[in-house]
Structure formats: C-alpha cells, structure tokens
Design an enzyme around this catalytic site. Sequence first.
Site, PDB file in Angstrom:
ATOM      1  N   HIS A 205       0.836  -1.198   0.000  1.00 44.29           N
ATOM      2  CA  HIS A 205       0.000   0.000   0.000  1.00 44.29           C
ATOM      3  C   HIS A 205       0.868   1.244   0.000  1.00 44.29           C
ATOM      4  CE1 HIS A 205      -2.277   3.260   1.954  1.00 44.29           C
ATOM      5  NE2 HIS A 205      -3.377   2.699   1.469  1.00 44.29           N
ATOM      6  N   GLY A 206       1.907   1.235   0.825  1.00 40.77           N
ATOM      7  CA  GLY A 206       2.913   2.278   0.795  1.00 40.77           C
ATOM      8  C   GLY A 206       2.691   3.437   1.742  1.00 40.77           C
ATOM      9  N   ASP A 207       1.463   3.612   2.253  1.00 45.49           N
ATOM     10  CA  ASP A 207       1.191   4.724   3.174  1.00 45.49           C
ATOM     11  C   ASP A 207       0.121   4.286   4.161  1.00 45.49           C
ATOM     12  OD1 ASP A 207       1.262   7.235   4.350  1.00 45.49           O
ATOM     13  OD2 ASP A 207      -0.043   8.165   2.847  1.00 45.49           O
ATOM     14  N   LEU A 208       0.380   3.155   4.816  1.00 43.87           N
ATOM     15  CA  LEU A 208      -0.640   2.540   5.655  1.00 43.87           C
ATOM     16  C   LEU A 208      -0.529   3.054   7.087  1.00 43.87           C
ATOM     17  CD1 LEU A 208      -2.918   0.505   5.117  1.00 43.87           C
ATOM     18  CD2 LEU A 208      -1.473  -1.239   6.154  1.00 43.87           C
ATOM     19  N   HIS A 212      -5.992   5.718   7.045  1.00 42.41           N
ATOM     20  CA  HIS A 212      -6.207   5.014   5.780  1.00 42.41           C
ATOM     21  C   HIS A 212      -6.754   3.600   5.987  1.00 42.41           C
ATOM     22  CE1 HIS A 212      -2.939   7.782   3.850  1.00 42.41           C
ATOM     23  NE2 HIS A 212      -4.081   8.401   4.084  1.00 42.41           N
TER      24      HIS A 212
END
Length: 309
Positions: A205-208, A212
């Site tokens: 996901h990269g920005d968890l 979010h």
Amino acid sequence: MTNFPLNGNQTMIQAMLDLAKEHGLTLNPESAELNESGMDFLVVFAADAAGTVWVLRKPRRDDVWERAENEHKVLKLVRRHLPIQVPDWRIFTPELIAYPLVEGNPVATVDPAGAGYSWLYEQHSLNNIFFDSLAEALSGLHGVDHKNAAEAGIRIKTPQEARQAFAANIEEIKSEFTIPVKLYERWMRWLSTDSYWPQHSVFNHGDLHPPHILVDETHRVTGFLDWTEAEIGDPGKDFVIYYALFGEEGLLDLLGRYEKAGGKVWPRMHEHIAEQWAAYPAIVAKFALVTGTESNMEMARGMLANWNV
C-alpha cells in the site's frame, strides 16, 4: 455519515461541487463537509439525491497528479484481489477525483491540534478481530501476482532496487538537510547489512497509517484508502507506522498473524521494519523537497534534529 473535521471554507466547497456537476454528479451543498488535513488533496464529502455520500478529491499540487495516475491503476487491480473494499473512482481528471464513500470509519484520524491521532476506539481496546483482519488484508495485498501488476502498469522494484531507492533518497536529502551523525550512521549500517533485507518484493500500500484503515463496529478492517504510494516493493513498508504505534511486541504479534494468514516473513523482518522507522525522517525530508513548501521543510528539519536514535 463519517464524522470528519469540518472547515467552513464554503467557496472551496462550492468550487468542488461545481466541478462534480460538470461531470454529471449533482450533490447537495447542505450536506457538504471540507477536510483539509491531507497533504496531497483537498477533500469534500457530500451526498447525492439518493443519500449516497461521495468523496471529492482535488489535488493540491501538480506533482500529485502523476501519483494519482498510479493510484488509479492500482485501484483497478487490487479491487479484484482483496478481502476488503477500496475506492471505486467514478470521476478521474487532473482537477477532480470522485467516488462513493467506502463503508467503515477510519480507525483513527489526524488530531487537528497536532497531538498525533484521535482514535475511533481506544488504541489499547482494539481486539483480535482488528489484528487478524488487518493481517489477512495485508497478506492478501502482498500476495497480488507481480505479472498482473506489471500488465496493469504498476511500478515494480526488485529487492535490490527498493534498497537502492532508500539509499538514493538519503543521498538526495543529505545535500539539503543537516542529518545528525548518529542517525546517519544508523542508516548506513542498515543499508550495508544484508541480513536485514528481504529477498522478495510484495505489492504494498505504501502509506498505511490509521486514517487510511477503515473498520466496522466490531473492529474488523473493511477497507484501505489513499493508495497513492502503492507499488511492488519492500515488504516491510506497510508495517512501519504500525511499529511506531504498537512497538516491537505489537509488531511481532502482527507478523505472527500475518504469517499464519499466508504472508511471507524472514528472520530479521521485525528489525528491518524498526530500521525503516528510524529512517522515516528521510522520507519526510524527501516529501518536503518534492512539495517545496517551507512548512514541510521546517517539519523535516525538526524531525531530523530531534529523532531518537
């Protein structure tokens, strides 16, 4: 409707509602709420005549659009593979992105007073349903086939490329920011020690972080939002903020659930994630360079100067 921080900027709200109407989406202005907490998008929530709540996102800067194009590709792919919901973008233009509100509520929101997160449920009260469903969602995401991702046009980094990207990021910020010696030395030890690093990549996901992650009233994870940073890359990335919030013990517990759900681990995975957290100021500094705003630059300088090593 989800309760989000409200801002009274009616001019901005009306401009976004007008944009939506130009694309055939008519929304009730009396239902509209503006959320300005995101660094990349201004967001308005508003209902249509049938009562369906829509999310309107307006990019704050030109560089956001390129990442939004990646997110659009990501969402079309992951929707078919996850046990949770993701946004279904119905309008997608450089001026406006719109989709029906995903069911559930963020497990936490950013505290507008700057005091970290405001939790939907007390952090210490989160139950096994939350932790198991989070582990299952991450295992499902990380198991997305790389060939399908490549065909969808998703960014792909080999394990070595992901490692090199961390190094390149640190090298770039070094010329613009003062990095404390002990912190820089820790980064270099991490980058140069093979046993920390995985031999595989995953769809991350990269920005968890908590805003979010959507949950229902039982604490079950029902959806993930804001996929701007998603790619095939480092398997530890989606656990970094979790480690910061729940510590080593909490991380080890989640990794055990993740492995049980089918996730792939390696002996020093938890240590690698801890080192990624130690390198988090470098990510913030890179973001500050991308945006070029003085407030972000100042935030990055403060984080670098005061980070515990």
